[in-house]
Design a protein around this motif. Structure first.
Motif, PDB file in Angstrom:
ATOM      1  N   PRO A  74     -58.869  -1.235 -38.630  1.00 20.34           N
ATOM      2  CA  PRO A  74     -57.432  -1.369 -38.904  1.00 20.34           C
ATOM      3  C   PRO A  74     -56.900  -2.704 -38.391  1.00 20.34           C
ATOM      4  N   GLY A  75     -56.063  -3.343 -39.204  1.00 22.39           N
ATOM      5  CA  GLY A  75     -55.444  -4.590 -38.797  1.00 22.39           C
ATOM      6  C   GLY A  75     -56.203  -5.832 -39.182  1.00 22.39           C
ATOM      7  N   ARG A  87     -49.811  -1.132 -33.397  1.00 22.69           N
ATOM      8  CA  ARG A  87     -50.778  -1.680 -32.439  1.00 22.69           C
ATOM      9  C   ARG A  87     -52.202  -1.196 -32.718  1.00 22.69           C
ATOM     10  N   ALA A  88     -52.441  -0.782 -33.955  1.00 24.42           N
ATOM     11  CA  ALA A  88     -53.751  -0.231 -34.302  1.00 24.42           C
ATOM     12  C   ALA A  88     -54.872  -1.255 -34.185  1.00 24.42           C
ATOM     13  N   LEU A 169     -44.083 -13.617 -31.465  1.00 20.42           N
ATOM     14  CA  LEU A 169     -44.997 -14.071 -32.505  1.00 20.42           C
ATOM     15  C   LEU A 169     -45.062 -13.088 -33.664  1.00 20.42           C
ATOM     16  N   ARG A 170     -45.085 -11.804 -33.345  1.00 22.61           N
ATOM     17  CA  ARG A 170     -45.102 -10.798 -34.414  1.00 22.61           C
ATOM     18  C   ARG A 170     -43.871 -10.934 -35.309  1.00 22.61           C
ATOM     19  N   ASP A 232     -50.641  -8.283 -37.177  1.00 23.17           N
ATOM     20  CA  ASP A 232     -51.712  -7.468 -36.610  1.00 23.17           C
ATOM     21  C   ASP A 232     -52.719  -8.333 -35.865  1.00 23.17           C
ATOM     22  N   ALA A 233     -52.951  -9.550 -36.371  1.00 24.12           N
ATOM     23  CA  ALA A 233     -53.888 -10.454 -35.704  1.00 24.12           C
ATOM     24  C   ALA A 233     -53.392 -10.831 -34.311  1.00 24.12           C
ATOM     25  N   VAL A 234     -52.077 -10.955 -34.159  1.00 24.04           N
ATOM     26  CA  VAL A 234     -51.513 -11.245 -32.840  1.00 24.04           C
ATOM     27  C   VAL A 234     -51.832 -10.112 -31.871  1.00 24.04           C
TER      28      VAL A 234
END
Length: 314
Positions: A74-75, A87-88, A169-170, A232-234
């Motif tokens: 996930p993500g 936050r997966a 950042l998100r 999600d990468a953050v």
């Protein structure tokens, strides 16, 4: 990107299939290759921001010894697995995801291969999962040595910075992620050119197969349709940073207590995971076996898939 048989994409990937499965209400994409039924299943966990396709050149070699599955966590940027929770993409939640995934597939014995952040996720998974028979950690993002001043700085300034930076950042990437991706893609950098992505991993990228380079270039272009995945990468990056430098105790506990026999693979030209980390891990777990790949970088399984498969087989 999905294929009923990846042999449509390249003969070298014939027999690898894209499949979907429902894991506790989340649609999960994974690659599967059939292998000898009497061999243990092999679970391949990809690096941060990647997908199961990073393993494509390795999968046929491993499938000679047992069934292989490689899920998109996930993500991921370009994977086809849903992200069920903001936050997966964090390491601890991904470890819980692997427990649910293996149970859903009915995997009772697995050899787990974790690469980069996938190594961190795999270690946390193996610490709690009885089904893990053996563990292979490739250039894993795990804690290394810290001096007392360094540890104090990370516990104070580092923690505060991370707490403030991640939400900011998100939010920024949710607003401007598409523009940032479009600007990047307009430059037209191939993934192995300076600024293209893979070049930051060290080693000799001329050894990566042209088919895999072309695929990663295409998958990078597909990112423009999913700018939200940058947020999600953050989460994934912050999770890895915390595990390595800030909230180290759960990971150190997992290193000390994991029961599965463990093989540590490391490319000596990896600029991201350096020798002091390897020595720190072996100092805590002298029973772990180390194999050093001379001249290889962080993408060692891509550079030398045959040598990787041979090391695991031995």
């Amino acid at each position: 990107m999905r294929y009923d048989d990846w042999g449509e994409r390249s003969p070298r990937w014939a027999g690898i299939r894209s499949e979907m499965v429902d894991v506790q209400g989340t649609r999960v994409h994974f690659l599967r290759a059939r292998g000898p039924a009497d061999g243990p299943a092999q679970l391949l966990v990809h690096p941060m921001g990647a997908t199961g396709t990073f393993w494509l050149d390795v999968i046929p070699l491993l499938a000679a010894r047992g069934p292989v599955v490689a899920p998109d966590l996930p993500g991921t940027f370009t994977g086809h697995t849903e992200t069920p929770h903001p936050r997966a993409a964090g390491a601890h939640l991904n470890a819980r995801f692997l427990r649910a995934f293996t149970r859903t597939l009915g995997l009772e014995r697995v050899v787990v291969h974790g690469w980069s952040m996938g190594g961190l996720v795999s270690l946390l998974f193996a610490r709690r999962a009885d089904c893990v028979e053996r563990l292979v950690l490739t250039n894993p993002t795990l804690p290394g040595p810290l001096t007392r001043p360094e540890a104090l700085a990370w516990q104070t300034l580092g923690r505060l910075t991370l707490l403030a930076a991640v939400p900011a950042l998100r939010g920024t990437l949710r607003l401007y992620g598409r523009q940032l991706l479009e600007a990047k893609l307009r430059r037209g950098d191939p993934v192995t050119s300076p600024g293209g992505g893979l070049d930051l991993a060290g080693g000799d990228l001329t050894r990566v197969s042209p088919e895999l380079v072309a695929l990663q270039t295409e998958e990078r272009r597909e990112m423009r349709a999913r700018p939200d995945r940058l947020a999600d990468a953050v989460v994934a990056f912050a999770s890895a940073l915390s595990a390595m430098y800030i909230d180290r105790r759960p990971v150190l506990d997992a290193i000390d207590r994991v029961r599965a026999p463990t093989l540590l693979l490391w490319g000596d030209r990896d600029p991201l995971i350096e020798r002091p980390v390897v020595d720190f891990l072996l100092g805590r777990r002298p029973d772990w076996e180390l194999r050093v790949f001379e001249g290889a970088g962080h993408l060692m399984p891509m550079e030398t898939p045959a040598a990787y498969a041979e090391a695991v087989a031995r």
